[in-house]
Design a protein around this motif. Sequence first.
Motif, PDB file in Angstrom:
ATOM      1  N   HIS A 197     -12.170  -7.272   3.657  1.00 25.95           N
ATOM      2  CA  HIS A 197     -13.172  -6.386   3.157  1.00 25.95           C
ATOM      3  C   HIS A 197     -14.254  -7.108   2.933  1.00 25.95           C
TER       4      HIS A 197
ATOM      5  N   HIS B  35       0.890  -0.988  -0.223  1.00 20.98           N
ATOM      6  CA  HIS B  35      -0.440  -0.498  -0.338  1.00 20.98           C
ATOM      7  C   HIS B  35       0.857   1.316   0.027  1.00 20.98           C
TER       8      HIS B  35
ATOM      9  N   THR C 274      -1.327   1.633   9.776  1.00 21.87           N
ATOM     10  CA  THR C 274      -1.318   1.057   8.376  1.00 21.87           C
ATOM     11  C   THR C 274      -1.774  -0.109   8.011  1.00 21.87           C
TER      12      THR C 274
ATOM     13  N   ARG D  13      -4.990  -1.786   9.514  1.00 14.39           N
ATOM     14  CA  ARG D  13      -6.163  -1.472   9.340  1.00 14.39           C
ATOM     15  C   ARG D  13      -6.640  -2.065   7.984  1.00 14.39           C
TER      16      ARG D  13
ATOM     17  N   LEU E 252      -9.196  -0.398   4.971  1.00 13.86           N
ATOM     18  CA  LEU E 252      -8.359   0.102   3.681  1.00 13.86           C
ATOM     19  C   LEU E 252      -8.131  -1.184   2.817  1.00 13.86           C
TER      20      LEU E 252
END
Length: 297
Positions: A79, A22, A55, A58, A64
């Motif tokens: 997700h 990411h 990050t 998450r 994300l």
Amino acid sequence: MNAQLRDFHADTSPLAVHGLAHGYEGSNVLTGVDLALAPGSVLGLIGRNGAGKSTLIRAMLGLLRPLAGEARVFGEPAHALPDAAKARLAYVPQQPEALAWLSAAQMLDYVGRFYPRWDEAFARNTLARWSIPANKLLAKLSPGERQRVDLIRALASQPDLLLLDEPAAALDPVARRELLREVALRAGEAGTTVLFSTHIVSDLERVASEVAFLHRGRLLIHCGVDETKEHYARLWLPARLSAAAPAQALSRRRHEDGSVSLVVERDASGHWPEAAHLPGARLDALGLEDLFVEIAE
């Protein structure tokens, strides 16, 4: 992708990521991270501020969408978690801000309705034990008090999976010890799988069974806390031996006198690099904090 995830035990791990990458505005934050938590383990995710810990957490929870790779929670895509899976996990962000217009007691009463195993007595008693005013609005609590309320919320849900992002960041030393004691107790008694991020090595050593070291978006180390001293060391080579320094090292420093120091690890057969056995070379054991400093600087 799925075959690789099976090889990485994603089907049995409560929380697993494979090939996670990411970035923001063209800057890489995570680069090809592979990580799987063993059921019932307490994993300390350590790294400097800005290493990508928040990050990663998450992305692990599906909060994300990573640019590449996949995250799974209880074997489900992160997700698209079903409600039953969500009820089995708890997450405390570094700076809790949700429901700030409610009092601590109101928030806990409201949130508790979503968790089938909610421990109301624990929530009520811990508020009192930690001297947090139950009827004061969350927005008017200090950052440390707000964080402790969110920790109570997480622990009272009796989760199978607990994720804490820098849980001790706003706490004083006494409150930190109380928190770590609760985490260790819950993990030990209920078999909760725990991941908590930190840059405070002493906190990690008190409760974690495993350590994962994230540095500049890459996962450099993942092993048992007690194994770090056996697997990693500082290799010092005088200037005349510097050319023999191994190419693979977790960190490398060249000193003014021409000598070189490196953080090295044992190979799959348990052997140190050949350079460690040269006359004049020195191999120094590293504690966890020393290891962290050597790599992070």
